[in-house]
Design a protein around this motif. Structure first.
Motif, short mmCIF file in Angstrom:
data_model
loop_
_atom_site.label_atom_id
_atom_site.label_comp_id
_atom_site.label_asym_id
_atom_site.label_seq_id
_atom_site.Cartn_x
_atom_site.Cartn_y
_atom_site.Cartn_z
N ILE A 1 12.61 0.07 -8.09
CA ILE A 1 11.49 0.70 -8.81
C ILE A 1 11.04 -0.25 -9.92
O ILE A 1 11.87 -0.87 -10.59
CB ILE A 1 11.91 2.04 -9.45
CG1 ILE A 1 12.33 3.05 -8.39
CG2 ILE A 1 10.79 2.63 -10.30
CD1 ILE A 1 12.91 4.33 -8.98
N ASP B 1 9.00 0.15 -13.42
CA ASP B 1 8.47 1.20 -14.30
C ASP B 1 7.94 0.60 -15.59
O ASP B 1 8.36 -0.47 -16.03
CB ASP B 1 9.53 2.26 -14.61
CG ASP B 1 10.74 1.70 -15.32
OD1 ASP B 1 10.64 1.46 -16.53
OD2 ASP B 1 11.80 1.52 -14.68
N SER B 2 6.97 1.31 -16.20
CA SER B 2 6.33 0.87 -17.41
C SER B 2 5.89 2.09 -18.22
O SER B 2 5.52 3.11 -17.65
CB SER B 2 5.12 -0.02 -17.08
OG SER B 2 4.40 -0.35 -18.25
N SER C 1 3.88 5.67 -5.75
CA SER C 1 3.81 5.52 -7.20
C SER C 1 3.72 6.90 -7.84
O SER C 1 3.43 7.90 -7.18
CB SER C 1 2.62 4.66 -7.61
OG SER C 1 1.41 5.28 -7.18
N ARG D 1 5.34 15.42 -12.57
CA ARG D 1 5.45 14.17 -11.81
C ARG D 1 4.29 14.13 -10.82
O ARG D 1 4.28 14.86 -9.83
CB ARG D 1 6.79 14.08 -11.09
CG ARG D 1 7.99 14.04 -12.01
CD ARG D 1 9.31 13.85 -11.26
NE ARG D 1 9.40 12.56 -10.59
CZ ARG D 1 10.48 12.11 -9.96
NH1 ARG D 1 11.58 12.88 -9.92
NH2 ARG D 1 10.49 10.93 -9.38
N GLU E 1 5.23 7.71 -18.30
CA GLU E 1 5.92 6.63 -17.61
C GLU E 1 5.29 6.44 -16.23
O GLU E 1 5.13 7.40 -15.48
CB GLU E 1 7.41 6.94 -17.46
CG GLU E 1 8.19 5.83 -16.78
CD GLU E 1 9.66 6.17 -16.60
OE1 GLU E 1 10.50 5.27 -16.72
OE2 GLU E 1 9.96 7.36 -16.33
N TYR E 2 4.93 5.19 -15.95
CA TYR E 2 4.39 4.85 -14.64
C TYR E 2 5.52 4.24 -13.81
O TYR E 2 6.23 3.34 -14.28
CB TYR E 2 3.24 3.85 -14.76
CG TYR E 2 2.01 4.42 -15.44
CD1 TYR E 2 1.02 5.05 -14.71
CD2 TYR E 2 1.86 4.32 -16.83
CE1 TYR E 2 -0.10 5.57 -15.33
CE2 TYR E 2 0.75 4.85 -17.46
CZ TYR E 2 -0.23 5.48 -16.71
OH TYR E 2 -1.34 6.02 -17.33
N GLN E 3 5.69 4.73 -12.59
CA GLN E 3 6.75 4.22 -11.71
C GLN E 3 6.16 3.84 -10.35
O GLN E 3 5.31 4.56 -9.82
CB GLN E 3 7.85 5.28 -11.53
CG GLN E 3 8.68 5.52 -12.78
CD GLN E 3 9.94 6.31 -12.49
OE1 GLN E 3 9.92 7.27 -11.73
NE2 GLN E 3 11.04 5.91 -13.10
N TYR E 4 6.67 2.73 -9.81
CA TYR E 4 6.21 2.23 -8.51
C TYR E 4 7.44 2.03 -7.62
O TYR E 4 8.36 1.30 -7.99
CB TYR E 4 5.43 0.92 -8.70
CG TYR E 4 4.22 1.10 -9.59
CD1 TYR E 4 2.99 1.42 -9.05
CD2 TYR E 4 4.35 0.99 -10.98
CE1 TYR E 4 1.88 1.63 -9.88
CE2 TYR E 4 3.25 1.19 -11.81
CZ TYR E 4 2.02 1.51 -11.26
OH TYR E 4 0.93 1.72 -12.07
N PHE E 5 7.46 2.71 -6.48
CA PHE E 5 8.62 2.75 -5.60
C PHE E 5 8.43 1.79 -4.42
O PHE E 5 7.34 1.73 -3.83
CB PHE E 5 8.84 4.17 -5.07
CG PHE E 5 8.98 5.20 -6.16
CD1 PHE E 5 10.21 5.41 -6.77
CD2 PHE E 5 7.89 5.94 -6.58
CE1 PHE E 5 10.34 6.35 -7.78
CE2 PHE E 5 8.01 6.88 -7.59
CZ PHE E 5 9.24 7.09 -8.19
N ASP F 1 14.32 -1.81 -11.67
CA ASP F 1 15.61 -1.17 -11.41
C ASP F 1 15.85 -1.16 -9.91
O ASP F 1 15.03 -0.64 -9.15
CB ASP F 1 15.62 0.29 -11.92
CG ASP F 1 15.68 0.36 -13.43
OD1 ASP F 1 16.43 -0.43 -14.02
OD2 ASP F 1 14.96 1.19 -14.01
#
Length: 831
Positions: free
Chosen positions: A54, A56-57, A77, A99, A196-200, A228
């Motif tokens: 992931i 994340d930012s 995302s 989410r 929080e922005y997350q990209y999987f 991560d």
């Protein structure tokens, strides 16, 4: 001979074995569970994250970060944040974690919903999946609706689980899943919103995640983003639960140490009784080696059986730990039996039995055949060299075992030295006690009182052994109890009346007056109106933050470099703050440097002192400041605390948002206020501390249960040790009692003499043990927990009389046969 003699002394040896069984059971069960926990984390690492890695930012990705994301082919995302949700069906409100997901997340593990099909349909149908417990609490079901900001979503299903969440985290802010495409229409993301922005990503089989992390993570760090991988996450999760394992291991070690005390004291008394038998065997031609091995074989057999039984009980006991720790773990632990802890348990049983029995066993080597005639061990040779080597081996065993459990050599040394000092003090106290009685013997006392005191320093007395066993047992039990109090006090939260219990976050400047006008007409007051300005570190002393990030030799804590600080400005200190260095500045002077106050953790992690210069990036504007003061902040207080505080006259015109607080006396008025605020200001997040206190109390109840469970286990072991030690002293006292009865003493007199003797032993041993535990607990509180230690009266009111009564009860049961039967019959029976 070992078998025949062991059968004749079975009752004494069974109590000796009980000490081993409980200690081994505690260690094996905890070791097996720790192994299972590590294996589960490793095997489920992808399912825990839901992806291979992931990015994340805390903000929208920069161009450089976005280019990396695009090059790695993002699979899904999300943006997640905390917000208020409203339920039109019953006009209820609740703080939730939203989410907003785009894509088919998760790629590993499952999105467990009811109905099952809702997990596949919510993206297409534009609905919401809502935490199952939240639906139960508010009497909602699929088909009802949930309002988030300006939009109302149909509830398509109940969300039972999603990768990476725990029961406790979801109880604070239950999860709500919505499609990413609706996020702008909700209008929930405003200035200052915590998001929080997350990209999987799903990694191809050929991708090396370790190499990827090494190559890309430094670049992302410079852009305030992070990478991560599932392997890193599982390692971090494993380290997080290491603290749980360490506490359980420490408790098990105390149980094991109590077992060792039981072994040493029981064998000491047992072997003393056997010295005459050894002398007879030597008269009949037995060698030193043969007589020594007879009793070594007995101890080996008991250690082996105790190790096997303890391991078997430990195997069964480990199945209880998943239930004990339920809610703390983000997955269900699958229990499997591994051979290593079981082998360790059996070997440990044998090793600790022989090692802690070796000192008294050495006595059999030096017994002279003449002891048959002498009938005393006063002339027994005590080999100094062999005793010192054995004692050194015992200390080495304690150190190695504590080092293995605590994973820290220094702590292992401290623990071992602490046990040695405690043992020495207990031995010195018992020795001084016997000398004091002998020197200041009250000759004018009555026969019963004089005889009970004489028994404490007569030949072949067990005073020192019993005081050591009772005292060390009480010391470990009391220390564990005081430690429990320190641990629970460390996590306790004060809920004072009339303190703010409603916190309104993310109140925009344009909304502030309207929010206040919503609160005041309801008969409530605004307690705090705190402005918050976000900023980052740009330069620390003479170095740019970007240069420090790139410097591989820098020891500066990374969070200082990457953190977005939420700061405020005010002219006074809070109750939770204390100036450590420098002086507090209330208002800035126009022609002087800007003096700010920082918390001591920032001063430590960024190596800052009063007078050092720091340049802060206040949302694009660089501001030069100096450290005017360093504060100690009590972060445990349930109130708004800040790492950086400005004086008045600097930040008033900066882009900012506000946090308002108020006090609501009951649940009905709290619900009424929250309904009105959510309708008028959907972007505002409301923290109801009344709910938070309930959740925290539930967490503390679970922690207390775990601590009390292990404390009970150790206390049970301690009681078994005391029973074994005191019970095994019966055989020496029976001879004295029979002799007194032969000389004409009445049963009542013998009963009173024995009762007083055991009361002396119980009071002295337990009192010294509790007093020493006060010292050890104070050291733990000061050096380890960094918390004030307030001693509880429970050990003095419960343990002191309780252990004394237990010792008295066992002691009186020892002479029951003397009082009921003729002296000759007793002597024949006991021999």
């Amino acid at each position: 001979m070992a078998w025949r003699d062991g059968k004749a002394s079975l009752s004494r040896l069974l109590l000796f074995m009980a000490s081993i069984i409980l200690g081994i059971a505690a260690v094996v069960s905890i070791q097996l569970f720790s192994e299972n926990l590590k294996d589960n984390i490793k095997n489920q690492s992808k399912a825990l994250m839901g992806a291979d890695f992931i990015i994340d930012s805390k903000q929208l990705p920069s161009k450089k970060v976005q280019a990396i994301i695009d090059s790695l082919q993002v699979a899904a995302s999300e943006v997640n944040f905390v917000s208020m949700a409203a339920f039109p069906k019953n006009e209820a409100t609740k703080l939730v974690k939203v989410r907003a997901i785009e894509g088919n997340f998760p790629f590993y593990g499952t999105l467990d919903t009811e109905p099952v099909i809702a997990a596949q349909q919510y993206q297409k149908m534009g609905g919401a999946l809502v935490d199952a417990t939240l639906l139960l609490q508010y009497n909602l079901k699929p088909g009802d609706s949930i309002k988030l900001g300006k939009l109302t979503f149909p509830i398509l299903g109940a969300l039972k689980s999603i990768p990476g969440t725990t029961a406790i985290s979801s109880s604070v802010a239950p999860t709500v899943l919505i499609p990413f495409r609706f996020i702008e229409e909700t209008e929930l993301l405003q200035i200052g919103s915590r998001k929080e922005y997350q990209y999987f990503f799903v990694a191809p089989p050929s991708m090396d995640l370790v190499l990827l992390n090494k190559k890309i993570d430094p670049i992302l760090d410079d852009e305030n983003a992070d990478l991560d991988t599932h392997t890193n996450t599982s390692a971090q999760l494993g380290r997080r639960y290491d603290n749980v394992s360490r506490f359980l291991n420490l408790s098990a070690f105390i149980a094991l140490l109590l077992g060792c005390i039981g072994i040493a004291s029981s064998v000491h008394i047992y072997i003393k009784e056997k010295l005459k038998n050894v002398a007879v065997l030597k008269c009949l031609g037995a060698t030193r080696r043969q007589t020594f091995l007879i009793y070594v074989l007995q101890i080996l057999g008991i250690g082996l059986i105790g190790g096997i039984l303890g391991s078997a009980i430990g195997m069964g006991l480990q199945y209880a730990f998943p239930y004990i720790l339920k809610g703390f773990l983000p997955f269900d632990v699958q229990i499997s039996i591994t051979i290593q802890p079981i082998i360790m348990g059996v070997m440990l049983g044998v090793l600790m039995s022989v090692l802690f029995a070796l000192l008294p066993l050495l006595g059999t080597w030096y017994v002279s055949p003449l002891e048959v005639l002498r009938g005393t061990d006063e002339n027994l040779v005590k080999p100094r060299k062999a005793r010192l080597l054995t004692f050194a081996a015992i200390l080495l065993f304690i150190f190695l075992f504590s080092f293995w459990l605590l994973k820290d050599a220094f702590n292992g040394i401290v623990f071992t030295v602490g046990i040695l000092i405690t043992f020495s003090i207990m031995a010195a106290v018992s020795s001084l006690f016997m000398r004091a009685i002998k020197k200041y013997f009250p000759a004018n006392w009555g026969f019963i009182k004089r005889q009970s005191l004489l028994n404490l320093y007569r030949p072949n007395n067990q005073t020192m052994v019993l005081i050591l066993a009772i005292g060390l047992g009480t010391f470990l039990i009391s220390t564990l109890y005081f430690t429990k109090d320190i641990l629970l006090a460390k996590t306790a939260i004060e809920n004072k009346k009339n303190d703010a219990n409603i916190i309104l976050m993310d109140v925009q400047s344009a909304q502030k007056e309207a929010v206040v006008n919503t609160i005041l007409p309801k008969g409530l007051e605004v307690i705090d109106n705190i402005p918050i300005v976000t900023m980052r570190m740009h330069r620390i002393k003479d170095r740019l933050v970007n240069d420090i990030r790139k410097d591989s030799t820098s020891n500066m804590n990374r969070w200082i470099l990457n953190h977005e600080f939420r700061t405020t400005y005010r002219d006074e200190l809070l109750e939770s703050e204390e100036i450590l260095e420098g002086s507090w500045v209330q208002k800035a002077n126009p022609n002087e440097p800007i003096l700010i106050s920082i918390a001591d953790n920032i001063a430590r992690d960024a190596d800052l002192k009063v007078g050092d210069e720091v340049v802060l990036n206040v949302q694009g504007v660089l501001m030069e400041t100096k450290i005017g003061s360093i504060r100690k902040v009590n972060w445990g207080n349930m109130q708004l605390n800040f790492s950086i505080v400005f004086p008045l006259g600097i930040l008033e015109n900066a882009p900012q948002f506000n946090v308002l607080t108020t006090y609501v006396p009951n649940e009905a008025r709290s619900a009424d206020l929250q309904r009105d605020l959510v309708k008028k200001f959907p972007n505002i997040s409301i923290l109801d501390l009344r709910q938070i206190f309930t959740i925290v109390e539930d967490i503390l109840d679970k922690i207390s249960w775990i601590i009390n469970f292990m404390a009970f286990f150790s206390i049970l072991t301690g009681i078994i040790v005391l029973i074994g030690s005191v019970r095994n002293s019966k055989y020496q006292r029976i001879k004295e009692s029979v002799l007194l009865r032969t000389l004409g003493a009445k049963s009542k007199q013998i009963l009173q003499i024995t009762a007083l003797e055991y009361v002396y032993l119980g009071v002295l041993g337990s009192l010294v043990g509790i007093l020493l535990s006060l010292v050890s607990s104070q050291l733990l509180a000061t050096l380890l927990f960094k918390e004030p230690f307030l001693p509880s009266a429970v050990p003095f009111l419960v343990f002191l009389p309780g252990i004394t009564i237990l010792v008295l009860f066992i002691g009186l049961s020892n002479i029951r046969s003397v009082l009921k039967s003729p002296p000759l019959e007793v002597l024949r029976k006991e021999s």
